[in-house]
Design a protein around this motif. Structure first.
Motif, short mmCIF file in Angstrom:
data_model
loop_
_atom_site.label_atom_id
_atom_site.label_comp_id
_atom_site.label_asym_id
_atom_site.label_seq_id
_atom_site.Cartn_x
_atom_site.Cartn_y
_atom_site.Cartn_z
N TYR A 132 8.69 2.49 6.51
CA TYR A 132 7.86 1.69 5.60
C TYR A 132 7.25 0.49 6.33
O TYR A 132 6.07 0.16 6.17
CB TYR A 132 8.68 1.19 4.41
CG TYR A 132 8.53 2.00 3.15
CD1 TYR A 132 7.27 2.22 2.59
CD2 TYR A 132 9.65 2.52 2.49
CE1 TYR A 132 7.14 2.95 1.40
CE2 TYR A 132 9.53 3.27 1.33
CZ TYR A 132 8.27 3.48 0.78
OH TYR A 132 8.13 4.20 -0.37
N ASP A 133 8.09 -0.17 7.10
CA ASP A 133 7.64 -1.39 7.78
C ASP A 133 6.51 -1.09 8.76
O ASP A 133 5.49 -1.78 8.78
CB ASP A 133 8.83 -2.02 8.52
CG ASP A 133 8.46 -3.35 9.14
OD1 ASP A 133 8.23 -4.31 8.39
OD2 ASP A 133 8.38 -3.43 10.38
N ARG A 190 2.44 -2.17 8.42
CA ARG A 190 1.71 -2.92 9.46
C ARG A 190 0.52 -2.11 9.98
O ARG A 190 -0.55 -2.67 10.26
CB ARG A 190 2.65 -3.23 10.63
CG ARG A 190 3.77 -4.18 10.28
CD ARG A 190 4.77 -4.32 11.42
NE ARG A 190 6.00 -4.93 10.97
CZ ARG A 190 6.21 -6.24 10.91
NH1 ARG A 190 5.27 -7.06 11.27
NH2 ARG A 190 7.37 -6.73 10.46
N ASN A 247 -1.21 0.11 8.35
CA ASN A 247 -2.24 0.11 7.30
C ASN A 247 -3.04 -1.19 7.28
O ASN A 247 -4.23 -1.19 7.03
CB ASN A 247 -1.55 0.27 5.93
CG ASN A 247 -2.02 1.51 5.23
OD1 ASN A 247 -2.54 2.42 5.86
ND2 ASN A 247 -1.85 1.53 3.91
N SER A 248 -2.35 -2.29 7.52
CA SER A 248 -3.02 -3.59 7.43
C SER A 248 -3.75 -3.94 8.73
O SER A 248 -4.32 -5.01 8.85
CB SER A 248 -2.00 -4.68 7.10
OG SER A 248 -1.18 -4.95 8.22
N GLU A 271 -2.42 -4.36 11.72
CA GLU A 271 -1.67 -5.26 12.61
C GLU A 271 -1.33 -4.59 13.95
O GLU A 271 -1.08 -5.28 14.93
CB GLU A 271 -0.38 -5.65 11.87
CG GLU A 271 0.36 -6.82 12.46
CD GLU A 271 1.61 -7.17 11.65
OE1 GLU A 271 1.49 -7.36 10.41
OE2 GLU A 271 2.70 -7.23 12.24
N LYS A 285 4.57 -3.37 19.38
CA LYS A 285 3.39 -4.17 19.71
C LYS A 285 3.32 -4.46 21.21
O LYS A 285 2.25 -4.38 21.81
CB LYS A 285 3.43 -5.50 18.95
CG LYS A 285 3.09 -5.39 17.48
CD LYS A 285 3.13 -6.78 16.85
CE LYS A 285 3.29 -6.70 15.35
NZ LYS A 285 3.46 -8.03 14.75
N ASP A 307 -0.92 -8.22 0.42
CA ASP A 307 0.01 -7.17 -0.01
C ASP A 307 1.36 -7.18 0.70
O ASP A 307 2.26 -6.44 0.32
CB ASP A 307 -0.65 -5.78 0.16
CG ASP A 307 -0.96 -5.45 1.62
OD1 ASP A 307 -0.58 -6.22 2.51
OD2 ASP A 307 -1.60 -4.41 1.85
N ALA A 331 0.05 -13.74 11.35
CA ALA A 331 0.80 -12.49 11.46
C ALA A 331 2.31 -12.75 11.56
O ALA A 331 3.12 -12.11 10.90
CB ALA A 331 0.32 -11.67 12.66
N ARG A 390 3.67 -13.86 8.21
CA ARG A 390 3.90 -12.82 7.20
C ARG A 390 5.34 -12.34 7.22
O ARG A 390 5.95 -12.11 6.16
CB ARG A 390 2.97 -11.62 7.46
CG ARG A 390 1.57 -11.81 6.91
CD ARG A 390 0.83 -10.46 6.79
NE ARG A 390 0.57 -9.84 8.08
CZ ARG A 390 -0.59 -9.93 8.74
NH1 ARG A 390 -1.60 -10.60 8.25
NH2 ARG A 390 -0.74 -9.33 9.91
N LYS A 443 8.01 -12.75 4.04
CA LYS A 443 8.69 -11.62 3.42
C LYS A 443 10.19 -11.89 3.32
O LYS A 443 10.80 -11.71 2.26
CB LYS A 443 8.44 -10.35 4.24
CG LYS A 443 7.03 -9.82 4.13
CD LYS A 443 6.87 -8.45 4.79
CE LYS A 443 6.77 -8.51 6.28
NZ LYS A 443 6.35 -7.25 6.90
#
Lengths: 284, 284, 284, 284
Positions: free
Chosen positions: B102-103, B107, B109-110, B112, B266, C98, C251, C254, C258
């Motif tokens: 999920y994490d 990221r 999707n956004s 990042e 990253k 989001d 970034a 974020r 969370k």
């Protein structure tokens, strides 16, 4: 071997890195460390180099002359050069709190710090015995409301006499005069006992307690005319809770102050800090 | 503009930095980032550069050819070059735990993460709905005691077909076959749920609880033949106390795992990691 | 077994702990958790208890009546009681960001949060698809300069209709009306993207960048009338450097937001937070 | 006022908290602090209380007698009681490293530590001048391969003579004899310069460097027969990178060691540590 550290900044433009590294090579120098940064908001280029030259053919004044004429003027560079052999001379200003003083002198004694401490100065006599036990000259420059400028002149005279490169305020509880700030611009390191810019000014632990923060901090920064607003060198924090009294915050804070200040001293003394527009670039 | 990233290492020797930067300049390139490191124990020099070239006069194959002949052979350099435009392709291997998946997908999707995810692979079907909801192809490659090598071949086929550059094991609960490890040396990133080298192997949170540690950790590393012993990319920790049950450690650990793994991804995807002698140099 | 959580505060005075624990015992209850705190500045006593009673002889209304008459009036106690079975109902307010929403719903889905989310509310439609994918009702309550009070009334109606216990502002970018603040005093949890009290108000990452801090933070607090000045529940920080752009700070922030927000939600939902004089006592 | 601290553990069972608090109240005591923990794996209950009694009617021996007969035997409690007035006596064992010694003595001098230091003991003479400068008796007990047991007896004699309550090994580089370990079970505090259980034994910074970890740590624990395997009291960590040499790790580690050891000393001296099955419960 002769080792130098070179700090450069200028407007960002093509070919700076290659030009500088080429210049070093053409002077028979070898680059052992290079780091650079570009501030994209302001379009400024920063670089730090450590270079080695063979001692018997290297003359630093000749090198400086050539660097200024062949590079600095072409790229409009601002630059500083340091011989790695020369330890910077640091003056320690203290008042009554001893924890940062003990911490710095302990590190100094064990050889952890690349610097010399020609003297300790205080507006009180309380910490003289500590200076004595470490065999460091201690000057007492008392300050009253009416003697501030006179005291600043005494301080300045001592700083000049001992060829001081930078000053560390190890919980020195007096406002520094503009005279000194101008003379030692970005060379006076303070430790503020909060996570700046939160809790500027006096009694930050009391304010932190009152606000009910869950984290306290300490900040080391260069002194500027505006209170607690100079370029930040180093910060660190500790978690706290509702169970901590103000005294607990002060005790926990002492540990932060010691580490943050000694880290800032190390960075400055090894010429790893550049300052631009009230911010620092730390090449660590 | 054509932008490249260049990673170099070789025996430490004079004039490397100047020679490389000079070569870039003589090819009409502009260096926008340079960082270097010397491992003094092993006498190895490492460097990372980002350079820009004017697109219509720059041909990467020509550049590579010249670099190999004029520099690499002279200094015995090992080097890799990447076009900055090309996003690396990452395969995600998962089993049943969904938190890292999920994490990463959140990221991704956004925007990042600088990479593409051609597919997600699992030995179970549990997480297929998540892959579906993010519109990413999902392959089910079940593994039994007797089908391990067969499964490895299926995996390899998929990796080749999709031109995968590196693999991320987002809590994938299977041993990776030597075939894959050799094919993707220092390109398979794992997240281990302990502060390695403490608590190697299965059930590290149970071991941490039993030992009564006051800090738990997570470690992202490249997979090698030896279990949990590959080069470490990133680690982080959280404070815990006697009040935390094993379930609490697991819950707190999930947050560590997510952040440590995404940071490692990253760093790898932006080509900031070099590996030498089972250790990483991270140019961040 | 019937399990309750009891939160008490009053002026500090002798024998409170013994009296309360004795009262529990005389009602055939067993204390499974006790924690207490005395604010020595204000002389206030705080206590949190978890107690178990045998279900078929325990009637919570009888217990409350006796507690009020035999203890609360004698010691002038302020108290709240919660049945451990009853999950609190949380409304989620969002705008366009989001990351906190995904994080909270991921934890909610995996059973990490002891609460129910009857609905998500937003002044925009952007995040409706996420609410849909998690099968949670989504209400769109747009807000314009002239419809603020009207919107507050719509919000209040929804909150009442769904018997909402507390509200979480997951990067909800609107000022909360006084009507809601009064109705849900110390029950509206906000996440502010700075280390409060530094960088109050809009664009804290921009301010942090400008000031050149070496650490950024996030703060979760209860909403009060004064902007970003409510009782702090949780804070956390990350180290940053001159190499981080504003986008990098955002970034990194974020991830802080969370974790800090989800920790605050957990503390509130498990009734571990007490508020007094704009500060929190966290029994964790 | 007479203030006591009471530490209790026993099998978990109903009504313990109420029974103990009731017993305190019936002896005209007022509870000013209570904290408890249940180890659900092993079903053990732990509690720490601070209570105040009116001095002229309180006789600690009477209280102990009643506590043993009316409570401890009924619930099969194991318990310890301390008068808050009495500072524990701590012996400091050192070898040649001075950083922890300086740190502890600095805190001791400034009143930060609630304890007395009757003497410092070393197997070398190097640190005698530091002991002298703080006016603390220094005993030199040299150790050779053949004089280990003899030295242990000398140590024991000094410990007894000075009524020492607990021992702190401030980087004492000798194995502690079983004689001492048995005599001072869970009363000998060591600082190990790694994040245990990683890097047990000698030269942990060298091992950390070799493994390429991104975080180093320090661990304070009670000494048991098994090397570096005793109950952990406190741990902390620092981030490191490939740029740090072994010497850098050692220097960074010194700061960790100082803080972790002094925190462990504070927790032990204020009777906030309970030990059960090789793990600690820390009531802080």
């Amino acid at each position: 071997m002769h080792k130098i550290t070179l700090l450069i900044h200028c407007d960002d433009q093509p070919n700076i890195i290659a030009s500088v590294t080429n210049f070093i090579a053409s002077n028979d120098g070898n680059i052992v460390y290079i780091d650079q940064h570009v501030d994209r908001e302001q379009n400024i280029f920063f670089m730090r180099l450590e270079c080695e030259f063979i001692s018997n053919t290297f003359f630093i004044e000749n090198f400086k002359y050539a660097f200024q004429n062949k590079l600095a003027e072409v790229f409009k560079l601002k630059w500083r050069i340091y011989s790695a052999e020369r330890k910077p001379k640091m003056a320690l200003f203290v008042s009554k709190y001893d924890h940062c003083l003990y911490d710095i002198l302990g590190r100094y004694n064990s050889g952890e710090l690349f610097l010399e401490i020609p003297f300790i100065l205080s507006n009180h006599l309380d910490l003289k015995p500590i200076a004595d036990s470490f065999n460091i000259p201690f000057y007492h420059v008392p300050i009253t409301k009416t003697t501030k400028e006179e005291a600043a002149q005494s301080q300045l005279k001592l700083l000049k006499k001992h060829h001081i490169d930078f000053i560390v305020l190890a919980r020195y509880m007096q406002i520094i005069s503009s005279t000194l700030i101008n003379e030692y611009a970005n060379k006076i390191i303070n430790i503020h006992h909060s996570f700046l810019p939160a809790f500027i000014g006096a009694k930050p632990y009391h304010s932190a307690y009152k606000r009910g923060v869950k984290i306290i901090g300490a900040t080391s920064h260069y002194i500027t005319e505006e209170l607690d607003a100079g370029p930040i060198i180093e910060q660190d924090v500790s978690h706290v809770s509702h169970t901590h009294s103000i005294e607990d915050l002060i005790a926990k804070g002492r540990d932060l102050e010691k580490i943050v200040l000694s880290n800032a001293i190390k960075l400055h003394a090894t010429r790893k800090v550049m300052v631009f527009n009230n911010k620092t670039i730390i090449f660590s």
